[in-house]
Design a protein around this motif. Structure first.
Motif, short mmCIF file in Angstrom:
data_model
loop_
_atom_site.label_atom_id
_atom_site.label_comp_id
_atom_site.label_asym_id
_atom_site.label_seq_id
_atom_site.Cartn_x
_atom_site.Cartn_y
_atom_site.Cartn_z
N LEU A 1 0.69 -1.03 -0.01
CA LEU A 1 0.00 0.19 0.01
C LEU A 1 0.69 1.22 -0.04
N LYS A 2 0.58 2.28 -1.02
CA LYS A 2 1.44 3.19 -1.14
C LYS A 2 1.35 4.26 0.28
N GLU A 3 0.09 4.22 0.33
CA GLU A 3 -0.29 5.31 1.55
C GLU A 3 0.22 4.88 2.79
N ASN A 4 0.38 3.51 3.08
CA ASN A 4 1.10 3.12 4.28
C ASN A 4 2.60 3.56 4.22
N MET A 5 3.17 3.47 3.31
CA MET A 5 4.64 3.77 3.17
C MET A 5 4.91 5.08 3.47
N ILE A 6 3.85 6.13 2.64
CA ILE A 6 3.97 7.40 2.86
C ILE A 6 3.62 8.02 4.40
N ASN A 7 2.92 7.24 4.82
CA ASN A 7 2.57 7.55 6.43
C ASN A 7 3.64 7.35 7.18
N SER A 8 4.29 6.07 6.77
CA SER A 8 5.29 5.69 7.72
C SER A 8 6.46 6.67 7.87
N LEU A 9 6.76 6.91 6.19
CA LEU A 9 7.94 7.80 6.24
C LEU A 9 7.63 9.01 6.97
N ALA A 10 6.55 9.46 6.79
CA ALA A 10 6.06 10.88 7.38
C ALA A 10 6.12 10.64 8.87
N ALA A 11 6.10 9.79 9.44
CA ALA A 11 5.74 9.56 10.90
C ALA A 11 7.46 9.52 11.27
N ILE A 12 8.14 8.87 10.64
CA ILE A 12 9.71 8.86 11.22
C ILE A 12 10.18 10.09 10.74
N GLY A 13 9.95 10.91 9.64
CA GLY A 13 10.41 12.04 9.51
C GLY A 13 10.00 13.15 10.40
#
Lengths: 177, 223, 124
Positions: free
Chosen positions: A128-140
């Motif tokens: 899921l692209k959304e999950n990856m984006i959310n994960s990166l946003a959270a880490i960032g």
């Protein structure tokens, strides 16, 4: 010749061992917030709907590095930079070591988030692209927040305004909801 | 040797104006000045990391602007409001903080505390003012500090403690260390001090040797 | 020997030390060749600054009464006891002369002065 970094790390070890509250207890709030990690990494919602969780997750992570930045003394928070002010140790070296801890923390969380993708992948066959984006946003976002949190200047300011700051953050989050 | 060369600092209401002097190892300098005259500012120039002052300060030939961390390692700063870990004992503080110094000797610390009749198992936060000052002296001696900076340490000392205090300072001075103590109390300036400096509005109005002349007259307007 | 410092006096502390040591040497209490306490030890005992005792020793050295041996400390010089006594008498005579002039200037007669001296000696 022991390097400054090694001295700081040795000091940190002793500091944690001699902590007033057991390390586990002081991280209890963090463990609760860690559940958000699962939500962020698996829910599939758009980024804008996840931002509350992302903000809260960063706050939860601060509980991991708080023991390295504050001492709880007599119902007051004292910054570690203040305690070490007159000692022969560079404040920026102290900061760099904390950034190292933050980096290790975030790396492990990122790997967990990646790992959480696997069951979903097994079931649906796609990441899921959304999950990856959310994960990166959270880490960032967490990286930014935690690094600022650990800065010498902020740390001293914060130890005087601890409660006000956290309340303010809470206020921002409630507004979004 | 400690040397101040034309040190000037202007920061809001705190200021120092062209401070220059020298002090050799083994000697005790007393700095007298009203509150606001610049005593703490003078000490802060040596201690603070930002080093926002003009002029230079040399210690043992090194410019402390460049070798500041090394300088702090040689220093023992003793003041009322020093942080330390208040909820930990004296010994625990030595154990935790000692690692940052080149040589911190726990056995020596315990011995010094014993000599002063103090418990090293008492929480720093529970110490009285006098005990706290003496603890900091022991702390400094345990890491073999060579320059002691005492910020208003003698305020409110009773005569018995005062005599012991100077005996401790003498032991420190005998080991080739230098001591600088500031005070705003005229009567704290006494015959135990080798050099006396008077600060007025950020300037040195007097700096001279103390041969034990008349306590008042000696430094009211000479040199 | 014991040195006693008077805090309320007109003499600076280092001068008091110089005088008392000088007297001890002249009266033979301190013998030629005898070792003196180090500058720091003396400062310790008298609870004064090192600068004070250093100055005192320097004065005594200038007058040739003591000498410093590198690495070892200060020692009383070999001296001619009579010569020193003579010098001391001369100095005391000078000081007495000063006091007497002041007394005369204050209008005291010879009898007044003698009376004063006798009373003071009676007490001493």
């Amino acid at each position: 010749m022991v390097s400054s970094r090694e001295r700081i790390k040795a000091f940190d070890k002793k500091l944690l061992k001699s902590g007033e509250y057991s390390v586990i207890l002081s991280r209890l709030p963090a463990y609760i917030f860690e559940l958000l990690l699962i939500v962020i990494a698996t829910s599939g919602d758009k980024l804008s709907e996840m931002d509350v969780f992302i903000v809260m997750y960063a706050w939860g992570l601060t509980f991991y590095i708080a023991p390295y930045l504050n001492i709880w003394e007599n119902r007051k928070n004292v910054s570690i930079y203040e305690v070490l002010k007159s000692l022969p140790v560079n404040q920026w070296d102290i900061f760099k070591v904390r950034v190292e801890y933050i980096a290790k923390l975030l790396l492990s969380r990122f790997l967990i988030m990646l790992g959480l993708q696997i069951p979903g992948f097994m079931m649906t066959g796609k990441i899921l692209k959304e999950n990856m984006i959310n994960s990166l946003a959270a880490i960032g976002w967490a990286a930014l927040v935690l690094t600022i949190y650990a800065l010498p200047g902020i740390s001293n300011y914060r130890s005087n305004k601890q409660i006000k700051w956290k309340a303010k953050q809470g206020g921002i989050m409630w507004k979004k909801m | 040797m400690l040397e101040f060369r034309n040190v000037t600092k202007k920061q809001g209401s705190f200021c120092l104006n062209n401070i220059s002097f020298q002090l050799e190892e083994g000697y005790l300098l007393g700095i007298l000045g009203k509150n606001g005259a610049g005593k703490s500012t003078l000490l802060n120039c040596m201690l603070e990391r930002k080093k926002k002052y003009q002029g230079e300060i040399f210690y043992q030939g090194k410019n402390i602007r460049e070798e500041h961390q090394w300088f702090l390692g040689q220093c023992a700063y003793i003041a009322d409001d020093n942080q330390f870990f208040r909820m930990k004992t004296g010994a625990e503080n030595v154990d935790l903080l000692g690692g940052f110094y080149e040589e911190m000797d726990m056995d020596k610390f315990v011995q010094y505390m014993r000599d002063m009749d103090l418990s090293w198992r008492k929480n720093v936060g529970a110490m009285s003012r006098g005990e706290f000052i003496r603890f900091q002296l022991a702390f400094g001696r345990a890491h073999n500090a060579k320059i002691y900076l005492l910020d208003e340490a003698t305020a409110g000392m009773d005569p018995v403690f005062r005599r012991d205090f100077y005996n401790i300072l003498r032991e420190i001075l005998a080991q080739e260390a230098m001591v600088i103590m500031t005070t705003h109390i005229q009567s704290d300036i006494n015959r135990n001090m080798d050099y006396i400096c008077r600060l007025e509005q950020g300037k040195i109005s007097f700096y001279g040797e103390n041969f034990g002349g008349e306590e008042d007259g000696e430094f009211q307007g000479k040199d | 020997m014991k040195i006693i410092i008077k805090t309320q006096g007109t003499l600076a502390i280092y001068e008091q030390i110089v005088n008392q040591l000088k007297n001890a040497i002249v009266t033979g209490e301190l013998k030629a060749g005898e070792a003196l306490p180090s500058i720091r030890m003396l400062a310790n005992d008298l609870q004064v600054s090192v600068i004070t005792t250093k100055r005192a020793y320097e004065e005594l050295e200038k007058e040739g009464l003591i000498r410093s041996v590198a690495g070892k400390g200060f020692y009383v010089c070999e001296y001619n006891k009579d010569y020193l006594k003579e010098k001391q008498l001369m100095m005391l005579e000078e000081r007495l002369q000063e006091v007497l002039s002041e007394c005369k200037g204050a209008g005291l007669s010879k009898e007044d002065i003698l009376e004063m001296v006798q009373t003071l000696l009676g007490e001493g």
